[in-house]
Design a protein around this motif. Structure first.
Motif, PDB file in Angstrom:
ATOM      1  N   ARG A  44      56.995  31.846  35.582  1.00  0.00           N
ATOM      2  CA  ARG A  44      58.127  30.841  36.272  1.00  0.00           C
ATOM      3  C   ARG A  44      58.688  31.717  37.408  1.00  0.00           C
ATOM      4  O   ARG A  44      59.715  31.103  38.303  1.00  0.00           O
ATOM      5  CB  ARG A  44      59.003  30.362  35.388  1.00  0.00           C
ATOM      6  N   ILE A  45      58.602  32.899  37.430  1.00  0.00           N
ATOM      7  CA  ILE A  45      59.086  33.778  38.382  1.00  0.00           C
ATOM      8  C   ILE A  45      58.388  34.262  39.446  1.00  0.00           C
ATOM      9  O   ILE A  45      58.493  33.883  40.628  1.00  0.00           O
ATOM     10  CB  ILE A  45      60.010  34.922  37.800  1.00  0.00           C
ATOM     11  N   HIS A  46      57.135  34.870  39.156  1.00  0.00           N
ATOM     12  CA  HIS A  46      56.196  35.032  39.944  1.00  0.00           C
ATOM     13  C   HIS A  46      54.732  34.788  39.416  1.00  0.00           C
ATOM     14  O   HIS A  46      54.477  35.015  37.966  1.00  0.00           O
ATOM     15  CB  HIS A  46      56.077  36.547  40.371  1.00  0.00           C
ATOM     16  N   ASN A  47      53.694  34.165  39.911  1.00  0.00           N
ATOM     17  CA  ASN A  47      52.628  33.987  39.235  1.00  0.00           C
ATOM     18  C   ASN A  47      51.566  34.992  39.681  1.00  0.00           C
ATOM     19  O   ASN A  47      50.563  34.667  40.341  1.00  0.00           O
ATOM     20  CB  ASN A  47      51.952  32.658  39.988  1.00  0.00           C
ATOM     21  N   GLY A  48      51.773  36.048  39.106  1.00  0.00           N
ATOM     22  CA  GLY A  48      51.031  37.369  39.175  1.00  0.00           C
ATOM     23  C   GLY A  48      50.767  37.568  40.719  1.00  0.00           C
ATOM     24  O   GLY A  48      51.752  37.584  41.525  1.00  0.00           O
ATOM     25  N   GLN A  49      49.542  37.996  40.944  1.00  0.00           N
ATOM     26  CA  GLN A  49      49.351  38.477  42.269  1.00  0.00           C
ATOM     27  C   GLN A  49      47.803  38.359  42.645  1.00  0.00           C
ATOM     28  O   GLN A  49      47.166  37.809  42.047  1.00  0.00           O
ATOM     29  CB  GLN A  49      49.362  40.010  42.462  1.00  0.00           C
ATOM     30  N   LYS A  50      47.470  38.286  44.161  1.00  0.00           N
ATOM     31  CA  LYS A  50      46.255  38.227  44.613  1.00  0.00           C
ATOM     32  C   LYS A  50      45.361  39.250  44.067  1.00  0.00           C
ATOM     33  O   LYS A  50      45.604  40.247  43.655  1.00  0.00           O
ATOM     34  CB  LYS A  50      46.052  37.905  45.931  1.00  0.00           C
ATOM     35  N   LEU A  51      44.085  38.970  44.116  1.00  0.00           N
ATOM     36  CA  LEU A  51      43.081  40.092  43.764  1.00  0.00           C
ATOM     37  C   LEU A  51      42.844  41.030  44.894  1.00  0.00           C
ATOM     38  O   LEU A  51      41.958  40.644  45.699  1.00  0.00           O
ATOM     39  CB  LEU A  51      41.696  39.432  43.161  1.00  0.00           C
ATOM     40  N   VAL A  52      43.693  42.067  45.075  1.00  0.00           N
ATOM     41  CA  VAL A  52      43.900  43.020  46.185  1.00  0.00           C
ATOM     42  C   VAL A  52      43.781  44.259  45.673  1.00  0.00           C
ATOM     43  O   VAL A  52      44.067  44.552  44.393  1.00  0.00           O
ATOM     44  CB  VAL A  52      44.937  42.665  47.094  1.00  0.00           C
ATOM     45  N   VAL A  53      43.672  45.194  46.440  1.00  0.00           N
ATOM     46  CA  VAL A  53      43.736  46.807  46.198  1.00  0.00           C
ATOM     47  C   VAL A  53      44.946  47.193  47.256  1.00  0.00           C
ATOM     48  O   VAL A  53      44.774  46.812  48.432  1.00  0.00           O
ATOM     49  CB  VAL A  53      42.548  47.423  46.339  1.00  0.00           C
ATOM     50  N   PRO A  54      45.877  47.636  46.655  1.00  0.00           N
ATOM     51  CA  PRO A  54      46.080  48.255  45.368  1.00  0.00           C
ATOM     52  C   PRO A  54      46.735  47.201  44.294  1.00  0.00           C
ATOM     53  O   PRO A  54      47.484  46.266  44.932  1.00  0.00           O
ATOM     54  CB  PRO A  54      47.117  49.566  45.446  1.00  0.00           C
ATOM     55  N   GLY A  55      46.497  47.314  43.051  1.00  0.00           N
ATOM     56  CA  GLY A  55      46.899  46.475  42.175  1.00  0.00           C
ATOM     57  C   GLY A  55      48.499  46.786  41.908  1.00  0.00           C
ATOM     58  O   GLY A  55      48.692  48.073  41.809  1.00  0.00           O
ATOM     59  N   LEU A  56      49.136  45.681  41.406  1.00  0.00           N
ATOM     60  CA  LEU A  56      50.454  45.965  41.102  1.00  0.00           C
ATOM     61  C   LEU A  56      50.634  46.418  39.638  1.00  0.00           C
ATOM     62  O   LEU A  56      51.697  47.591  39.520  1.00  0.00           O
ATOM     63  CB  LEU A  56      51.146  44.593  40.734  1.00  0.00           C
ATOM     64  N   MET A  57      49.615  46.638  38.690  1.00  0.00           N
ATOM     65  CA  MET A  57      49.884  47.345  37.380  1.00  0.00           C
ATOM     66  C   MET A  57      49.322  48.638  37.409  1.00  0.00           C
ATOM     67  O   MET A  57      48.925  49.262  36.454  1.00  0.00           O
ATOM     68  CB  MET A  57      49.056  46.519  36.525  1.00  0.00           C
ATOM     69  N   GLY A  58      49.311  49.370  38.488  1.00  0.00           N
ATOM     70  CA  GLY A  58      48.979  50.742  38.645  1.00  0.00           C
ATOM     71  C   GLY A  58      47.618  51.287  39.005  1.00  0.00           C
ATOM     72  O   GLY A  58      46.690  50.529  38.625  1.00  0.00           O
ATOM     73  N   SER A  59      47.531  52.442  39.453  1.00  0.00           N
ATOM     74  CA  SER A  59      46.073  52.989  39.886  1.00  0.00           C
ATOM     75  C   SER A  59      45.853  54.107  39.286  1.00  0.00           C
ATOM     76  O   SER A  59      46.716  54.981  38.825  1.00  0.00           O
ATOM     77  CB  SER A  59      46.020  53.047  41.362  1.00  0.00           C
ATOM     78  N   MET A  60      44.654  54.978  39.425  1.00  0.00           N
ATOM     79  CA  MET A  60      44.155  56.251  38.848  1.00  0.00           C
ATOM     80  C   MET A  60      42.793  56.419  39.784  1.00  0.00           C
ATOM     81  O   MET A  60      42.141  55.665  39.736  1.00  0.00           O
ATOM     82  CB  MET A  60      43.859  55.920  37.345  1.00  0.00           C
TER      83      MET A  60
END
Length: 455
Positions: A148-164
């Motif tokens: 209800r605040i944010h509907n996740g994100q678009k399928l892009v790079v970089p991702g919001l939930m972290g990289s490695m």
């Protein structure tokens, strides 16, 4: 003349009590009790509409600021009631999740502005209800509240939930929007009634949330799937646990990001964990280490736990110019949880021989594997001075520990005859030359180059 002793005092009426003490008492009430007061008496009904009483509740539960109030041109009470009519079912979670989203947006807006552009606008109640009807499961309220605040994100790079990233491996996890998550809802054995929360375009890796307590999972538990490579049954899927609820999972991640626990490198959030005690200074050179566990390259069966580490080598800016030096070689002492020790020596690091001078920083990333759920490494670098070619010295690498997250073994394994499995518990940690063979055991495609383990 004295009043007769048998006269009774007049009854104390609520209508006769002064206003200020009553308002003070009402200011300690929660919103439920404050609303109840409206039905008790005419006087309390009148007092409970006092607008400042609702200001505290608007700020506490909905994080409404003075500026937002002035824009909405409503009283505090009206704002509270209208917001409650829309988001009331989430009142336990909304303030915590809204603050997490606000903190994350503010932090990334200054450091990774393009990532903010990938966030999607919120969804409505009917959208979430439609998804529940589609998948046949109820979504937890904390998950619904976040969307209800944010509907996740678009399928892009970089991702919001972290990289490695390693030399031949890259992972970046997007936070899925509600429709994409619903499309990936699982009903197959091993992942029954599991909803994907994240997705990596490069590796196909996802973190899942269990919507029901089935196959050994707790309801709303969040995990990385880890196929049992030694099982004949394809539904034998072990799990690396990353959270016990969506609220805990998301807010703990955001807290690590905004407090600097996860570094920002090349406009991406890298999920390296730095222990402040993993720092060692030798003369003018300081070495610090951050580590991370890679579930997509790990396995419970067979026991193979993959870690990456990032090392920072820095010479003090106050060092004399003649202290400039060049790294010649490295020495590692690697110990697993069983106490088995392996020693590794070699020239340079990741094929380089960096020069360190006053104020300069050199960083590199490498990796290691353990046959146990934890282990540690320590060692030293050998340098030679540039001004005094025949002068060599060692620089300490602090001991750093690597621990795999909590995992659960597949119930399919526990229900299957043990004779179907063959576990090599004596498997040792591997060096670079053995890495490609080990990857084939895990049924992971061989990379184009070798993993720079211990380099």
């Amino acid at each position: 003349m004295a009043a007769p002793l048998d006269m009774e005092p007049s009854a104390l009426s609520l209508e006769l009590l002064p206003t200020d003490p009553l308002l003070l008492i009402l200011s300690f009430l929660d919103y439920r009790d404050l609303m109840s007061c409206c039905c008790l008496s005419r006087r309390l009904n009148q007092l409970s509409t006092h607008d400042p009483l609702w200001k505290r509740h608007c700020k506490k539960y909905w994080l409404i600021s003075e500026e937002e109030k002035s824009q909405r041109n409503q009283s505090w009470k009206d704002i509270f009631i209208s917001t409650y009519s829309d988001l009331g079912r989430y009142i336990r979670y909304y303030a915590t999740l809204k603050k997490a989203w606000d903190d994350l947006e503010k932090y990334l807006g200054q450091r990774c502005p393009r990532m903010i552009g990938s966030l999607k606008e919120s969804v409505q109640e009917e959208d979430l209800d439609a998804v529940e009807a589609q998948i046949g499961c109820k979504l937890p309220d904390d998950y619904r509240c976040s969307f209800r605040i944010h509907n996740g994100q678009k399928l892009v790079v970089p991702g919001l939930m972290g990289s490695m990233a390693l030399s031949n491996h890259y992972r970046s996890e997007d936070l899925l929007d509600i429709d994409t998550a619903a499309g990936g809802f699982q009903q197959r054995p091993g992942l029954k009634q599991c909803l994907p929360l994240t997705f990596c375009i490069h590796t196909g890796l996802s973190q899942y949330m269990a919507l029901e307590s089935v196959e050994g999972r707790n309801k709303y538990e969040i995990f990385y799937q880890c196929p049992d490579q030694m099982a004949c049954n394809p539904s034998a899927i072990d799990m690396f646990i990353t959270g016990t609820s969506y609220l805990e999972w998301f807010t703990s991640y955001v807290n690590k990001v905004v407090t600097g626990g996860y570094p920002i490198i090349r406009d991406q959030i890298f999920r390296y964990v730095h222990d402040k005690e993993c720092v060692a200074t030798t003369g003018d050179i300081t070495v610090s280490v951050s580590t991370s566990f890679l579930p997509e390259l790990s396995s419970v069966h067979p026991p193979h736990y993959f870690f990456t580490y990032r090392i920072r080598i820095e010479m003090s800016k106050d060092a004399l110019p003649e202290k400039a030096c060049q790294l010649d070689s490295r020495y590692w002492r690697i110990t697993n949880a069983k106490g088995d020790v392996e020693e590794v020596q070699g020239p340079g690091v990741v094929g380089e021989f960096p020069i360190i001078s006053p104020g300069r920083v050199y960083e590199y990333t490498s990796c290691t594997t353990f046959p146990t759920t934890s282990g540690y490494m320590e060692g030293y670098y050998t340098f030679h001075c540039l001004y005094y070619k025949d002068k060599f010295f060692n620089v300490t690498i602090p001991r750093f520990h690597m621990v795999c997250p909590t995992f659960k073994v597949s119930t399919a394994r526990m229900e299957t005859n043990d004779n179907e499995y063959a576990v090599d518990e004596d498997e040792d940690s591997t060096d670079t030359d053995d890495y490609e063979d080990r990857r084939r055991v895990l049924d992971i495609p061989a990379p184009s180059g070798r993993c720079p383990r211990h380099t």
